[in-house]
Design a protein around this motif. Structure first.
Motif, PDB file in Angstrom:
ATOM      1  N   PHE A  44       0.840  -1.194   0.000  1.00  9.68           N
ATOM      2  CA  PHE A  44       0.000   0.000   0.000  1.00  9.68           C
ATOM      3  C   PHE A  44       0.877   1.246   0.000  1.00  9.68           C
ATOM      4  CE2 PHE A  44      -2.452   3.285   2.395  1.00  9.68           C
ATOM      5  CZ  PHE A  44      -3.400   3.522   1.405  1.00  9.68           C
ATOM      6  N   GLY A  57       0.233   4.222  -0.517  1.00  2.98           N
ATOM      7  CA  GLY A  57      -0.417   5.416   0.019  1.00  2.98           C
ATOM      8  C   GLY A  57      -0.184   5.667   1.497  1.00  2.98           C
ATOM      9  N   ARG A  96     -11.795   3.567   8.719  1.00  8.04           N
ATOM     10  CA  ARG A  96     -12.406   2.650   7.757  1.00  8.04           C
ATOM     11  C   ARG A  96     -13.468   3.400   6.959  1.00  8.04           C
ATOM     12  NH1 ARG A  96     -10.977  -2.508   8.179  1.00  8.04           N
ATOM     13  NH2 ARG A  96      -9.957  -3.186  10.111  1.00  8.04           N
ATOM     14  N   THR A 118     -13.005   4.656   3.704  1.00  6.97           N
ATOM     15  CA  THR A 118     -12.510   5.560   2.662  1.00  6.97           C
ATOM     16  C   THR A 118     -11.607   4.849   1.669  1.00  6.97           C
ATOM     17  OG1 THR A 118     -12.624   7.487   4.127  1.00  6.97           O
ATOM     18  CG2 THR A 118     -11.173   7.678   2.212  1.00  6.97           C
ATOM     19  N   ASP A 119     -10.709   3.995   2.170  1.00  5.77           N
ATOM     20  CA  ASP A 119      -9.683   3.387   1.326  1.00  5.77           C
ATOM     21  C   ASP A 119      -9.566   1.890   1.618  1.00  5.77           C
ATOM     22  OD1 ASP A 119      -7.391   2.613  -0.044  1.00  5.77           O
ATOM     23  OD2 ASP A 119      -6.380   4.522   0.293  1.00  5.77           O
ATOM     24  N   PHE A 142      -6.015   0.424   1.961  1.00  9.07           N
ATOM     25  CA  PHE A 142      -5.380   0.715   3.242  1.00  9.07           C
ATOM     26  C   PHE A 142      -5.892  -0.241   4.314  1.00  9.07           C
ATOM     27  CE2 PHE A 142      -5.545   3.686   7.112  1.00  9.07           C
ATOM     28  CZ  PHE A 142      -4.312   3.268   7.566  1.00  9.07           C
ATOM     29  N   GLU A 143      -7.186  -0.448   4.340  1.00  6.74           N
ATOM     30  CA  GLU A 143      -7.769  -1.343   5.334  1.00  6.74           C
ATOM     31  C   GLU A 143      -7.210  -2.756   5.196  1.00  6.74           C
ATOM     32  OE1 GLU A 143     -12.033  -0.961   4.989  1.00  6.74           O
ATOM     33  OE2 GLU A 143     -11.860   1.216   4.797  1.00  6.74           O
ATOM     34  N   SER A 168     -11.706  13.563   6.662  1.00  8.02           N
ATOM     35  CA  SER A 168     -10.390  13.047   6.292  1.00  8.02           C
ATOM     36  C   SER A 168      -9.358  14.139   6.586  1.00  8.02           C
ATOM     37  CB  SER A 168     -10.372  12.681   4.809  1.00  8.02           C
ATOM     38  OG  SER A 168      -9.077  12.268   4.419  1.00  8.02           O
ATOM     39  N   GLU A 214      -7.193  15.143  -1.795  1.00  8.56           N
ATOM     40  CA  GLU A 214      -7.967  13.915  -1.960  1.00  8.56           C
ATOM     41  C   GLU A 214      -8.168  13.278  -0.588  1.00  8.56           C
ATOM     42  OE1 GLU A 214      -9.290  12.638  -4.681  1.00  8.56           O
ATOM     43  OE2 GLU A 214      -8.527  14.217  -6.013  1.00  8.56           O
ATOM     44  N   VAL A 254      -8.156  10.638   2.373  1.00  8.59           N
ATOM     45  CA  VAL A 254      -7.319   9.488   2.700  1.00  8.59           C
ATOM     46  C   VAL A 254      -7.950   8.742   3.861  1.00  8.59           C
ATOM     47  CG1 VAL A 254      -5.194  10.588   1.869  1.00  8.59           C
ATOM     48  CG2 VAL A 254      -5.874  10.849   4.280  1.00  8.59           C
ATOM     49  N   GLY A 255      -7.457   7.555   4.129  1.00  5.76           N
ATOM     50  CA  GLY A 255      -8.024   6.699   5.171  1.00  5.76           C
ATOM     51  C   GLY A 255      -7.573   7.070   6.566  1.00  5.76           C
TER      52      GLY A 255
END
Length: 271
Positions: free
Chosen positions: A51, A53, A200, A202-203, A206-207, A245, A259, A261-262
């Motif tokens: 990941f 990001g 949790r 959003t992405d 990432f999760e 976010s 943008e 993000v998580g």
């Protein structure tokens, strides 16, 4: 320099294990810091391979904290900060941002991590007008933190409580809320709470990466829903734009369109 710094005891250095990756050092690596070891960089690179990001999230989290503190000093008039779970020093630490704007600001850092304790002298550099001190204490022992913080801060005056990427280390959500409430109950009207944590909803990438990291046997960090993060602010007045976010919380006017993000966070005032 402000209040005198004390040299961390040798035992703090002896307890540091450089043979296994450490979450604070990995985070320091993602932020571009230098207080990490090859094993941490390897673990950090392995995570970013899954990941990429995460680096954006880490740096977005630090930028969110900088904007929070700027608001607190410049608009809310706060001059006292209690930063718990501060992690390793990198750039734009709480005392640096606050004292740049108001040199008389007083900051207490609290952390239970021996690696952070070993770098306490770095954290303890203060302006002559202000003060910066360090408490070796666990977030789960709020009474100890408050008692020790009172040596540097006047807790009868408005104080900002900073909980940045730390509540995810408390697995039980009700327990995490109880700790936050305990700390805020001890602070007077006009105090503020700043919270940001991995989220949790959003992405999904990432999760998935974080769930795999938690399952690896590493010290887990729990991602929470936005509603759960918002619940930390119950009874407080959220500052606009609320819990969002971190990239969307009062972004710099000249910055590119952010943008989501998580990671979510917010800032609130105690009535």
């Amino acid at each position: 320099m402000g209040d005198a710094a004390t040299t961390p005891p040798p035992a703090a250095h002896q307890r540091i294990d450089t043979s296994v990756p450490h979450s604070a050092r990995i985070w320091n690596y993602w932020l571009g810091g230098k207080d990490n070891y090859p094993v941490d960089r390897e673990a950090g690179d392995a995570y970013t391979a899954v990941f990429p990001g995460i680096v954006t999230i880490a740096r977005g989290s630090r930028a969110f904290l900088r904007r929070n503190i700027t608001y607190l000093v410049a608009e809310a008039g706060i001059r006292q900060f209690l930063d718990i779970g501060t992690g390793l020093p990198t750039v734009d630490n709480t005392h640096e941002v606050a004292q740049r704007l108001a040199p008389e600001s007083r900051i207490v850092y609290a952390d239970k991590d021996p690696m952070v304790l070993a770098h306490a002298r770095t954290l303890l550099r203060s302006t002559p007008e202000g003060a910066t001190s360090y408490i070796d204490a666990d977030l789960l022992d709020p009474e100890r933190i408050l008692a020790a913080a009172a040596g540097t801060l006047d807790l009868t005056r408005p104080t900002a409580l900073i909980l940045s990427n730390i509540l995810g280390h408390i697995a039980d959500h009700d327990q995490a809320r109880s700790v936050v409430a305990h700390l805020m109950d001890a602070l007077p009207s006009g105090s503020h709470l700043s919270v940001n944590d991995g989220s949790r909803g959003t992405d999904p990438a990432f999760e998935q990466a974080q769930d795999a990291y938690n399952a690896s046997g590493a010290v887990p960090y729990i991602l929470r829903t936005v509603d759960q993060i918002t619940a930390f602010f119950d009874g407080l007045h959220l500052i606009d734009p609320g819990v969002v976010s971190v990239s969307l919380w009062r972004p710099e006017p000249a910055s590119p369109a952010p943008e989501p993000v998580g990671e979510h966070g917010g800032l609130a005032r105690k009535p």
